[in-house]
Design an enzyme around this catalytic site. Structure first.
Site, mmCIF file in Angstrom:
data_model
loop_
_atom_site.group_PDB
_atom_site.id
_atom_site.type_symbol
_atom_site.label_atom_id
_atom_site.label_comp_id
_atom_site.label_asym_id
_atom_site.label_seq_id
_atom_site.Cartn_x
_atom_site.Cartn_y
_atom_site.Cartn_z
ATOM 1 N N LYS A 16 39.810 48.701 37.197
ATOM 2 C CA LYS A 16 40.299 47.471 36.568
ATOM 3 C C LYS A 16 39.116 46.619 36.109
ATOM 4 O O LYS A 16 39.121 46.077 34.997
ATOM 5 C CB LYS A 16 41.225 46.717 37.539
ATOM 6 C CG LYS A 16 42.546 47.471 37.733
ATOM 7 C CD LYS A 16 43.381 47.017 38.934
ATOM 8 C CE LYS A 16 44.606 47.938 39.101
ATOM 9 N NZ LYS A 16 45.420 47.652 40.298
ATOM 10 N N ASP A 67 49.882 40.494 37.875
ATOM 11 C CA ASP A 67 50.585 41.671 38.374
ATOM 12 C C ASP A 67 52.098 41.448 38.382
ATOM 13 O O ASP A 67 52.862 42.386 38.589
ATOM 14 C CB ASP A 67 50.133 41.955 39.816
ATOM 15 C CG ASP A 67 49.471 43.308 39.961
ATOM 16 O OD1 ASP A 67 49.556 44.107 39.020
ATOM 17 O OD2 ASP A 67 48.875 43.551 41.026
ATOM 18 N N GLN A 73 45.124 43.672 45.335
ATOM 19 C CA GLN A 73 45.440 45.105 45.390
ATOM 20 C C GLN A 73 46.293 45.402 46.631
ATOM 21 O O GLN A 73 45.982 44.949 47.734
ATOM 22 C CB GLN A 73 44.135 45.917 45.417
ATOM 23 C CG GLN A 73 44.325 47.421 45.293
ATOM 24 C CD GLN A 73 44.918 47.860 43.958
ATOM 25 O OE1 GLN A 73 44.706 47.221 42.922
ATOM 26 N NE2 GLN A 73 45.664 48.950 43.963
HETATM 27 N N1 GUN Z 1 48.982 49.342 44.283
HETATM 28 C C1 GUN Z 1 49.526 50.351 43.585
HETATM 29 N N2 GUN Z 1 49.821 49.958 42.332
HETATM 30 C C2 GUN Z 1 49.466 48.672 42.237
HETATM 31 C C3 GUN Z 1 49.525 47.702 41.191
HETATM 32 O O1 GUN Z 1 49.974 47.940 40.075
HETATM 33 N N3 GUN Z 1 49.034 46.480 41.504
HETATM 34 C C4 GUN Z 1 48.546 46.177 42.732
HETATM 35 N N4 GUN Z 1 48.111 44.941 42.934
HETATM 36 N N5 GUN Z 1 48.489 47.029 43.717
HETATM 37 C C5 GUN Z 1 48.939 48.271 43.469
#
Ligand code: GUN
Length: 292
Positions: free
Chosen positions: A54, A121, A98
């Site tokens: 990211k 998100d 995350q």
């Molecule tokens: N863990 C797995 N997929 C994601 C996601 O799209 N965002 C976040 N923050 N954590 C994740």
């Protein structure tokens, strides 16, 4: 192969180029740069790799990124303080915590603290709640489901009026994907481990989103001829012919399904690249909401 292949890699690349062009325009006009803050708690190698990708994407698209890392034994208070600090920092456009976080952390409390204007998100209860309600629009939609819908639209699939089946009801993919399909006027069935006669339910689907995390569970004879199949699964299986000793496959048996479906995403190269592309789109949207 009869199905049209939905090339997520190419579609994600196009989204990224569009975002990069808009970021460059902003910067040239002297407007604030989008900046994504990622929060990683603990040392899960998969989470560390996602967060690193990211950050790299931000750099490639001309955005800023800030990477915050707390140890695996961080307290609830420490995580909350960090989110509050990022909320208050005007340079930060988007905050991504995350998931999953270590067991001692109350995820719901942390997500509920994120300022909804920075919730790139789309996991804050306010954004999810708005997605679930008629006539109320979330500021941000979760990135993987957003990517699934974007792929359907790019493939020219009619969502309105379609029978859609979502396999899986996770907070991150299945449930928000179902809510998005409902908001676009599909008739939606959400399936899970206790669904009776799953193949029969899946056979009704004009649109199938498979996000159940079970290797090649969906067989070709479960697919309605001509259906649109979006495979969110990323499962690693042993493969002695590969240097790494493994390869990635989806939740759908691709070789079987491609002979029946109207269009289908491959794994890898389908939904996978879309998640970060949509996160970049959301981060650009965040800076636009906050600063015009
Ligand atoms: N863990 C797995 N997929 C994601 C996601 O799209 N965002 C976040 N923050 N954590 C994740």
């Amino acid at each position: 192969m009869t199905a049209q292949l939905i090339d997520g890699k190419a579609i994600a690349q196009k989204v990224r180029e569009e975002v990069a062009a808009k970021v460059a325009q902003r910067t040239a006009a002297g407007k604030p740069q989008p900046v994504l803050a990622t929060v990683l708690v603990g040392d899960r190698p998969d989470s560390a790799a996602y967060v690193a990708s990211k950050g790299k994407a931000c750099q490639e698209l001309g955005m800023g990124s800030v990477s915050e890392h707390l140890p695996a034994d961080a307290t609830q208070g420490q995580v909350e303080e960090l989110v509050k600090r990022l909320n208050a920092d005007a340079r930060i456009s988007g905050i991504l915590v995350q998931l999953p976080m270590p067991k001692q952390i109350d995820e719901e409390r942390v997500l509920s603290l994120i300022n909804i204007e920075k919730d790139v998100d789309g996991f804050s209860p306010i954004n999810i709640g708005r997605l679930a309600q008629k006539g109320r629009d979330p500021l941000f939609v979760p990135c993987t489901p957003y990517g699934c819908i974007y792929l359907l639209e790019q493939a020219g699939v009619q969502i309105e009026g379609a029978n859609a089946v979502v396999l899986g009801r996770s907070n991150i993919v299945g449930m928000p994907a179902a809510l998005l399909l409902i908001s676009r006027n599909a008739t939606v069935t959400v399936c899970h481990s206790r669904t009776r006669d799953l193949p029969a339910v899946v056979r009704q689907a004009d649109i199938l989103i498979a996000a159940i995390g079970r290797t090649e569970m969906v067989r070709g004879d479960w697919i309605k001829p001509g259906a649109a199949v979006i495979d969110v699964g990323i499962n690693s299986v042993p493969d002695a012919t590969k240097k790494s000793g493994h390869r990635l496959v989806g939740d759908v048996n691709f070789n079987e399904a491609k002979e029946v479906a109207g269009c289908i995403t491959p794994v890898p190269g389908g939904v996978g690249p879309m998640t970060i592309a949509m996160l970049m789109k959301n981060t650009l949207r965040a800076v636009e909401i906050q600063h015009g």
